[in-house]
Design a protein around this motif. Structure first.
Motif, PDB file in Angstrom:
ATOM      1  N   ALA A  26       0.797  -1.190   0.163  1.00 38.81           N
ATOM      2  CA  ALA A  26       0.185   0.100  -0.004  1.00 38.81           C
ATOM      3  C   ALA A  26       0.790   1.180   0.100  1.00 38.81           C
ATOM      4  O   ALA A  26       0.484   2.342  -0.557  1.00 38.81           O
ATOM      5  CB  ALA A  26      -0.791  -0.115   1.446  1.00 38.81           C
ATOM      6  N   THR A  27       2.072   1.220   0.844  1.00 36.22           N
ATOM      7  CA  THR A  27       2.714   2.278   0.685  1.00 36.22           C
ATOM      8  C   THR A  27       3.296   2.625  -0.588  1.00 36.22           C
ATOM      9  O   THR A  27       3.667   3.602  -1.015  1.00 36.22           O
ATOM     10  CB  THR A  27       3.954   2.107   1.860  1.00 36.22           C
ATOM     11  N   LEU A  33       1.570   6.911  -6.854  1.00 36.62           N
ATOM     12  CA  LEU A  33       0.299   7.709  -7.146  1.00 36.62           C
ATOM     13  C   LEU A  33       0.632   9.060  -6.542  1.00 36.62           C
ATOM     14  O   LEU A  33       0.520  10.049  -7.370  1.00 36.62           O
ATOM     15  CB  LEU A  33      -0.871   7.309  -6.225  1.00 36.62           C
ATOM     16  N   TYR A  34       0.927   9.519  -5.369  1.00 35.75           N
ATOM     17  CA  TYR A  34       1.403  10.749  -5.000  1.00 35.75           C
ATOM     18  C   TYR A  34       2.385  11.622  -5.783  1.00 35.75           C
ATOM     19  O   TYR A  34       2.325  12.829  -6.227  1.00 35.75           O
ATOM     20  CB  TYR A  34       1.439  11.007  -3.460  1.00 35.75           C
ATOM     21  N   GLY A  35       3.309  10.566  -6.307  1.00 37.89           N
ATOM     22  CA  GLY A  35       4.551  11.440  -6.907  1.00 37.89           C
ATOM     23  C   GLY A  35       3.921  11.741  -8.268  1.00 37.89           C
ATOM     24  O   GLY A  35       4.309  12.963  -8.747  1.00 37.89           O
ATOM     25  N   ASP A  87       7.406  13.128  -1.869  1.00 42.40           N
ATOM     26  CA  ASP A  87       7.883  14.399  -2.070  1.00 42.40           C
ATOM     27  C   ASP A  87       9.111  14.195  -3.022  1.00 42.40           C
ATOM     28  O   ASP A  87       9.311  15.247  -3.936  1.00 42.40           O
ATOM     29  CB  ASP A  87       8.344  15.000  -0.832  1.00 42.40           C
ATOM     30  N   MET A  88       9.869  13.384  -2.797  1.00 38.87           N
ATOM     31  CA  MET A  88      11.330  13.292  -3.780  1.00 38.87           C
ATOM     32  C   MET A  88      10.762  12.651  -5.048  1.00 38.87           C
ATOM     33  O   MET A  88      11.428  13.547  -6.084  1.00 38.87           O
ATOM     34  CB  MET A  88      12.068  12.152  -3.077  1.00 38.87           C
ATOM     35  N   ILE A  89       9.926  12.042  -5.412  1.00 38.37           N
ATOM     36  CA  ILE A  89       9.403  11.700  -6.739  1.00 38.37           C
ATOM     37  C   ILE A  89       8.592  12.817  -7.187  1.00 38.37           C
ATOM     38  O   ILE A  89       9.011  13.103  -8.745  1.00 38.37           O
ATOM     39  CB  ILE A  89       8.319  10.652  -6.832  1.00 38.37           C
TER      40      ILE A  89
END
Length: 143
Positions: A26-27, A33-35, A87-89
């Motif tokens: 899931a992580t 997805l967020y990246g 955040d990095m992606i």
């Protein structure tokens, strides 16, 4: 005395291993997805961290079915990893993973420095991430 055993019941360690496997999955999915969304939209929508923290905690609670504190700690750690890697992606794309450790740690440092700034936006962003980690911690086990 008659003893009845449930042969299909998982032990405490098997439930934790199951929580780790599903939690990491899931992580990874939420991080990607967020990246991608953040890189495409180029805006920061910090409310999503609350939803992601709750989602990670819920996956661990549903599949791990544990009551120990280690399930909550696992969820909090996975949520923090999800937020930092997302955040990095969003900063440099997936090349952060393919350009070597030097680039990875440079982008990691820049991501952390952006959260520790003195502006109101940096403070709010940090508080939303802390809230997401707290939601992951509190929703990851049966109390």
């Amino acid at each position: 005395m008659l003893k009845i055993y449930n042969k299909q019941a998982l032990t405490r360690n098997e439930r934790f291993i199951r929580a780790v496997v599903y939690g990491v999955g899931a992580t990874a999915g939420l991080t990607v997805l967020y990246g991608i969304l953040s890189a495409l939209l180029r805006i920061e929508f910090s409310v999503v961290y609350l939803a992601f923290g709750y989602a990670i905690g819920t996956v661990i609670r549903k599949f791990g079915r544990g009551v120990q504190v280690r399930f909550s700690v696992l969820a909090a750690v996975l949520a923090a990893i999800c937020f930092v890697l997302g955040d990095m992606i969003s900063m440099v794309g997936f090349s952060v993973f393919t350009n070597g450790f030097g680039v990875f740690f440079l982008v990691f440092r820049v991501a952390l420095q952006s959260l520790l700034g003195t502006s109101m936006n940096a403070l709010l962003a940090l508080l939303f991430r802390i809230g997401g980690i707290a939601l992951a911690y509190s929703s990851a086990r049966f109390v």
